[in-house]
Structures are given as C-alpha cells and as structure tokens.
Scaffold this active site. Structure first.
Site, mmCIF file in Angstrom:
data_model
loop_
_atom_site.group_PDB
_atom_site.id
_atom_site.type_symbol
_atom_site.label_atom_id
_atom_site.label_comp_id
_atom_site.label_asym_id
_atom_site.label_seq_id
_atom_site.Cartn_x
_atom_site.Cartn_y
_atom_site.Cartn_z
ATOM 1 C CG ASN A 167 17.666 -24.562 -15.155
ATOM 2 O OD1 ASN A 167 17.464 -25.745 -14.914
ATOM 3 N ND2 ASN A 167 18.243 -24.146 -16.263
ATOM 4 C CD GLU A 188 10.066 -27.243 -13.995
ATOM 5 O OE1 GLU A 188 10.741 -28.227 -14.322
ATOM 6 O OE2 GLU A 188 8.850 -27.333 -13.684
ATOM 7 N NE ARG A 226 18.891 -32.906 -23.125
ATOM 8 C CZ ARG A 226 19.638 -32.492 -22.122
ATOM 9 N NH1 ARG A 226 19.264 -31.458 -21.388
ATOM 10 N NH2 ARG A 226 20.774 -33.099 -21.830
ATOM 11 C CB ALA A 228 20.475 -33.206 -12.727
ATOM 12 N NE ARG A 258 25.975 -31.096 -18.456
ATOM 13 C CZ ARG A 258 24.718 -31.076 -18.075
ATOM 14 N NH1 ARG A 258 24.180 -29.961 -17.627
ATOM 15 N NH2 ARG A 258 23.997 -32.158 -18.141
ATOM 16 C CG HIS A 313 14.018 -27.115 -17.600
ATOM 17 N ND1 HIS A 313 14.874 -27.642 -16.678
ATOM 18 C CD2 HIS A 313 12.761 -27.238 -17.093
ATOM 19 C CE1 HIS A 313 14.172 -28.086 -15.650
ATOM 20 N NE2 HIS A 313 12.888 -27.844 -15.883
#
Length: 148
Positions: free
Chosen positions: A77, A101, A110, A80, A19, A103
């Site tokens: 993580n 956390e 983004r 979404a 992806r 990412h």
C-alpha cells in the site's frame, strides 16, 4: 515452510484510526498487521509487515528483497506515493516477484489526482476500496502467485 510475503505500507498509514476515519475506517495500523498475519497463517505462509513515512527507507526494503530474494511476493500500500513515486515503481520491478497493490479506500472514487498509480502497471493485482479486507485478499493472492 510456506511462502514468505512482505507487506509494505507507505506514509500516514501509522495514523489509521485517527486520520479521516470516514475514509479509512476506525481500525488501527495494529489491525492491519493482525489481518495480514491471520491471512498468511490461514494459507500456511508467513508475513512480515512494515510501515514507513520515509520513501528512502521503503526503497531500501525493496532493494533488500531484491538482493536476498527471501520473499515470495510483495503486498504494498504505497499510500500517497502511489500517485507520485516513479522511484518506488522502478524499485518494485527489481525483485522479480509478484507485486500486489492494495488501497483501503476506493482511490477511483476520490480526488482525480488519486486516479493514477505508478504501481498498478507493474502489479499482478490491484485491490481498492475493500477496507482492511483488501490486505487479506492481497496476502491470499500473493500466496496464490508464489506457486505454493
């Protein structure tokens, strides 16, 4: 035995390497597991790494940690769900252990909907945009915060 760190990964992270490699890189999910294991071993800790595309399953894992208290910290993580799930944020306060956390991409560079996180306000640290190294930093920080 040192601290036990639980690393949780949300939807689509099983598709790493497939992806959007221009965003997430060429590494696979197996590489995430390897990075976390190496980071924990270097600090005398152990790590358990899990991934799910099912929000209810992720909530169950967090609830299990709250009941058993056998982990020192959670590195997560939420993918979404970072931007959509109040339920995950609510669950993460139940175990009363440090939350880190992570990412892979810089979510702030983004789309604007990715700029808000329901997890960040309860996290002891937020790491974004460091690629898979972010997991290494997250595990390392989790060990630091575990008091070991």
């Amino acid at each position: 035995m040192g601290p036990r760190i639980l690393v949780l990964n949300g939807p689509n992270l099983n598709m790493l390497g497939v992806r959007q490699p221009e965003v997430y890189g060429d590494n696979s999910y197996a590489d995430v597991v390897d990075v976390c294991a190496a980071a924990a071993a270097a600090r005398g800790a152990s790590v358990e790494v899990r991934q799910t595309n099912d929000e209810a399953e992720l909530l169950g894992w967090i609830h299990d940690v709250a009941r058993t208290r056998n982990f020192s910290a959670i590195v997560i993580n939420p993918a979404a769900w970072t931007h959509t799930s109040v339920a995950i944020a609510d669950a993460l306060v139940i175990p009363e252990i440090p939350i880190i956390e992570v990412h892979i991409s810089n979510v702030h560079a983004r789309e604007s909907f990715r700029h808000h996180s329901y997890v960040s306000p309860i996290a002891a640290a937020v790491i974004a945009g460091c690629g898979l190294a972010g997991y290494r930093y997250g595990v390392d920080r989790a060990v630091d915060l575990s008091g070991a």
